[in-house]
Design an enzyme around this catalytic site. Structure first.
Site, PDB file in Angstrom:
ATOM      1  N   THR A 110     -14.126 -58.887  -5.420  1.00  0.00           N
ATOM      2  CA  THR A 110     -14.921 -59.899  -6.114  1.00  0.00           C
ATOM      3  C   THR A 110     -16.394 -59.529  -6.033  1.00  0.00           C
ATOM      4  O   THR A 110     -16.951 -59.421  -4.931  1.00  0.00           O
ATOM      5  CB  THR A 110     -14.692 -61.280  -5.483  1.00  0.00           C
ATOM      6  N   SER A 126       0.280  -3.028   7.006  1.00  0.00           N
ATOM      7  CA  SER A 126      -0.190  -3.481   8.315  1.00  0.00           C
ATOM      8  C   SER A 126       0.971  -3.459   9.296  1.00  0.00           C
ATOM      9  O   SER A 126       1.953  -4.185   9.122  1.00  0.00           O
ATOM     10  CB  SER A 126      -0.770  -4.900   8.184  1.00  0.00           C
ATOM     11  N   TRP A 147     -10.932 -53.730  -7.329  1.00  0.00           N
ATOM     12  CA  TRP A 147     -10.166 -54.877  -6.820  1.00  0.00           C
ATOM     13  C   TRP A 147     -10.968 -55.555  -5.706  1.00  0.00           C
ATOM     14  O   TRP A 147     -10.604 -55.583  -4.540  1.00  0.00           O
ATOM     15  CB  TRP A 147      -8.799 -54.413  -6.317  1.00  0.00           C
ATOM     16  N   LYS A 172     -19.387 -52.147 -10.051  1.00  0.00           N
ATOM     17  CA  LYS A 172     -19.250 -52.670  -8.685  1.00  0.00           C
ATOM     18  C   LYS A 172     -19.560 -51.591  -7.645  1.00  0.00           C
ATOM     19  O   LYS A 172     -20.118 -51.875  -6.588  1.00  0.00           O
ATOM     20  CB  LYS A 172     -17.839 -53.218  -8.458  1.00  0.00           C
ATOM     21  N   LYS A 195      -9.074   2.457  -2.164  1.00  0.00           N
ATOM     22  CA  LYS A 195      -9.389   1.867  -0.868  1.00  0.00           C
ATOM     23  C   LYS A 195     -10.759   2.380  -0.432  1.00  0.00           C
ATOM     24  O   LYS A 195     -11.034   3.577  -0.459  1.00  0.00           O
ATOM     25  CB  LYS A 195      -8.317   2.270   0.149  1.00  0.00           C
ATOM     26  N   GLY A 213      -5.096 -59.479   7.411  1.00  0.00           N
ATOM     27  CA  GLY A 213      -4.639 -58.368   6.583  1.00  0.00           C
ATOM     28  C   GLY A 213      -5.094 -57.038   7.154  1.00  0.00           C
ATOM     29  O   GLY A 213      -5.844 -56.976   8.141  1.00  0.00           O
ATOM     30  N   TYR A 232      -8.836   4.797  13.678  1.00  0.00           N
ATOM     31  CA  TYR A 232      -8.890   4.379  15.080  1.00  0.00           C
ATOM     32  C   TYR A 232      -7.497   3.917  15.490  1.00  0.00           C
ATOM     33  O   TYR A 232      -6.649   3.619  14.640  1.00  0.00           O
ATOM     34  CB  TYR A 232      -9.911   3.260  15.279  1.00  0.00           C
ATOM     35  N   GLU A 274       0.841  -1.194   0.000  1.00  0.00           N
ATOM     36  CA  GLU A 274       0.000   0.000   0.000  1.00  0.00           C
ATOM     37  C   GLU A 274       0.887   1.259   0.000  1.00  0.00           C
ATOM     38  O   GLU A 274       1.844   1.365   0.789  1.00  0.00           O
ATOM     39  CB  GLU A 274      -0.880  -0.035   1.247  1.00  0.00           C
ATOM     40  N   CYS A 300      -5.516  -3.222   2.167  1.00  0.00           N
ATOM     41  CA  CYS A 300      -5.321  -3.353   3.617  1.00  0.00           C
ATOM     42  C   CYS A 300      -6.610  -3.486   4.420  1.00  0.00           C
ATOM     43  O   CYS A 300      -7.212  -4.544   4.475  1.00  0.00           O
ATOM     44  CB  CYS A 300      -4.476  -2.190   4.123  1.00  0.00           C
ATOM     45  N   ASP A 356      -7.130 -54.493   5.988  1.00  0.00           N
ATOM     46  CA  ASP A 356      -8.516 -54.031   5.915  1.00  0.00           C
ATOM     47  C   ASP A 356      -9.408 -54.725   6.939  1.00  0.00           C
ATOM     48  O   ASP A 356     -10.210 -54.081   7.620  1.00  0.00           O
ATOM     49  CB  ASP A 356      -9.070 -54.257   4.507  1.00  0.00           C
TER      50      ASP A 356
END
Length: 637
Positions: A472, A197, A470, A597, A115, A354, A121, A46, A170, A356
């Site tokens: 069945t 800032s 993957w 699937k 702006k 396994g 303040y 700025e 800003c 899973d």
């Protein structure tokens, strides 16, 4: 800029208060550095042309005229740079003074963004010198031309329409309704902020969260360039805190109290994809904006952006532990509700030793604890057959015992052999019939035992397997509630490890660690010398690659060429170009061919931002053609 990437820069030059020549020269130097680094969109702080802390010197006509002259010289001095640049300066117009960001490209000033919100303040007294800017663009005189001035300007790239830039200054970001919100709703994909800032204790953290949060809320890139060294320290110190964020992620930020250039690669295609996905992100009010077009050369961005090879797994250990606990809770709460609703007080889990099935059993135990049901009403079924190894069998048994579930063994060798005889299949032919007959027999056993005990079969298959097909069909593909259905394989491993590390039971921890050390396998082919002979990743490819592909495809809709490019960077030094390309082809081929699937999946809880449920995230026709995608993959060869 190929694949929607554009390099952005936030620059903080050293300034001297009210020394326009010095400041302009420093900005030109930094713009040239940015050009050498491939930056296409550059933002300065700025009022950088004069310095922010000029105070009542802004009332001096000499300074204001010098600022405009400085802008003219800056535009001429950077005319050869293929870059859109935003420069902050004071702008005298119609008897008032405005704090503006000037958009500069190709030796011209394309527009001025004033702006809107002037802080007056605390340590700020901007209303003493400046007038709040106008939203509706007006035309102002500049070097014999008329240029637009107003907040509602969108700078749009002709060659890359996804690059639409809005600007604010800003304090505009810090108010309740920032102009950037309106910019984004009108179509801006990138917001730039020329800022000054100052630094006070704790302010930098808030500034960072504010900038990142706004980029997330607006689903945009956000470039924040702040004033730094050289500003007057009479009452304030400026840290030059520069931030580049994208949709909530901070891509780059500067250390404070330094000058310099910070860059990052914004992914505009990713932002566009996210906005398309979000039905609540509505583009409107664009008719209230003036569109200012500019051109950039379509060059390939030299990427400095990194790509996480494990997008489903947090890299930070603390974040990873938190994520694992959260996911286990989601899985367990989903199962808890289903058990409550159906009145089931028994669950049946096929346990193989396994990853899973281990995770499914751990989740079921947690759900039973939440319901106050004894764990011995979890029926853990091990079903050894032709491919079962002693290691996985022993782990399944030990795990069940340590968790306090009921262990039941059903050897299916005889049943499968009889089935082969019934259908006339040679048991020495180890083809897909040989493998899938075992998987379907196991599912039949689980379903029938569930009928015996009045319980529910808990599915074990994970999202990576579902993406690749993957599984069945009507075998391990089927259950009454699939707790792992949206957990990718790369994350399954971390969930099991987290459970091992936090269970507080050494014997259980030991068996879980051994499961983690076991190669992923369906164990449907006879072992070799007692060891697993059928390793999944040898057949379908590394799951870490497939999970990377899956995330980019479903989360952002990225095309194959872009995914390939990102994968080469993410897995640099780990997989060759040929290997990545090979498995990318496999992924697309299987992903499209196996949708049937996924179209009939059992219920299961969504745990992350990507899922393949046909009732939720992936409404994909089972007979969609993969030709477009595979043709692009072939072109990469």
């Amino acid at each position: 800029m190929r694949d929607g990437f554009i390099k952005a820069g936030a620059a903080t030059p050293k300034v001297k208060v009210a020394d326009v020549t010095f400041n302009r020269e420093r900005m030109e130097e930094m713009a040239r550095e940015a050009g050498e680094r491939g930056v296409k969109l550059l933002v300065f702080p700025e009022l950088a042309m004069t310095a922010y802390t000029c105070g009542d010197l802004f009332g001096q006509k000499l300074l204001l005229e010098a600022a405009k002259e400085g802008l003219k010289e800056f535009a001429a001095g950077t005319a050869d740079l293929d870059m859109l640049i935003f420069v902050g300066l004071p702008w005298a117009q119609d008897g008032k003074l405005y704090n503006v960001a000037a958009a500069v490209k190709g030796g011209k000033v394309l527009g001025l963004v004033p702006k809107l919100h002037l802080p007056n303040y605390g340590e700020f007294y901007e209303a003493r010198n400046f007038e709040p800017g106008n939203e509706e663009p007006v035309l102002v005189d500049w070097e014999g031309e008329k240029i637009p001035m107003g907040s509602r300007l969108l700078f749009v790239c002709r060659e890359l329409p996804a690059l639409q830039v809005g600007a604010e200054i800003c304090e505009d970001l810090w108010v309740a309704c920032p102009p950037s919100t309106e910019h984004a709703i009108a179509g801006a994909t990138v917001i730039v902020n020329c800022s000054a800032s100052d630094e006070t204790t704790g302010k930098s953290d808030y500034r960072l969260s504010l900038t990142a949060g706004q980029s997330a809320r607006l689903v945009c890139g956000y470039i924040y360039a702040s004033a730094g060294d050289g500003e007057s320290s009479q009452d304030l110190v400026f840290g030059g805190h520069n931030i580049i964020a994208e949709n909530g992620t901070v891509l780059a930020q500067s250390p404070r109290f330094q000058t310099g250039l910070w860059t990052a690669d914004l992914d505009l295609e990713r932002l566009e994809s996210e906005r398309r996905r979000m039905s609540t992100f509505q583009i409107r009010g664009r008719e209230n904006y003036r569109i200012v077009e500019f051109s950039l050369k379509m060059e390939e961005t030299r990427l400095e952006r990194s790509f996480d090879p494990a997008p489903f797994v947090p890299g930070n250990a603390a974040d990873r532990r938190k994520r694992c606990e959260e996911i286990l809770s989601i899985q367990a709460m989903g199962l808890k509700k289903r058990l409550e609703h159906t009145g089931c007080r028994d669950a049946v889990v096929g346990i193989s030793g396994g990853l899973d099935s281990t995770l499914a059993l751990l989740v079921t135990a947690r759900a039973f604890d939440l319901l106050g049901i004894p764990r011995n009403r979890i029926h853990s079924i091990t079903m050894p057959c032709f491919g079962t190894t002693d290691r996985t069998y022993q782990n399944a048994c030990r795990m069940t015992k340590e968790l306090g579930a009921e262990l039941r063994e059903v050897d299916i060798r005889e049943a499968v052999t009889l089935h082969f005889q019934n259908i006339g299949h040679d048991s020495q032919v180890h083809d897909v019939t040989y493998e899938n007959s075992q998987a379907r027999e196991r599912t039949q056993v689980l379903m029938d035992i569930a009928n015996q005990v009045g319980g529910m079969v808990i599915g074990t298959g994970d999202m990576s397997e579902l993406a690749l097909g993957w599984a069945t069909y009507n075998g391990d593909h089927m259950s009454m509630y699939g707790v792992n259905a949206s957990v990718p394989k790369t994350l399954v491993r971390h969930l099991v490890r987290y459970y091992a590390d936090t269970c507080g039971e050494e014997a259980l921890r030991e068996v879980l660690l051994d499961v983690l050390d076991t190669p992923v396998s369906p164990e449907l082919l006879p072992p070799e010398d007692g060891a697993i002979s059928q390793k999944t990743e040898d057949l379908v490819g590394p799951y870490e690659l497939h999970d990377f592909f899956l995330y980019q495809i479903l989360r952002f809709g990225s095309r194959p060429a872009k995914i390939f490019r990102m994968a080469l960077l993410a897995f640099d030094g780990q997989y060759s170009r040929e290997t990545v390309l090979k498995w990318l082809k496999v992924f697309y081929r299987r992903f499209f061919a196996q949708q049937f699937k996924r179209s009939c999946l059992p219920d299961g809880p969504k745990v992350g931002s990507v899922a393949v449920s046909p009732r939720g995230d992936l409404r994909m026709p089972s007979d969609a053609c993969a030709r477009l995608w595979l043709e692009e993959v072939e072109k990469l060869s």
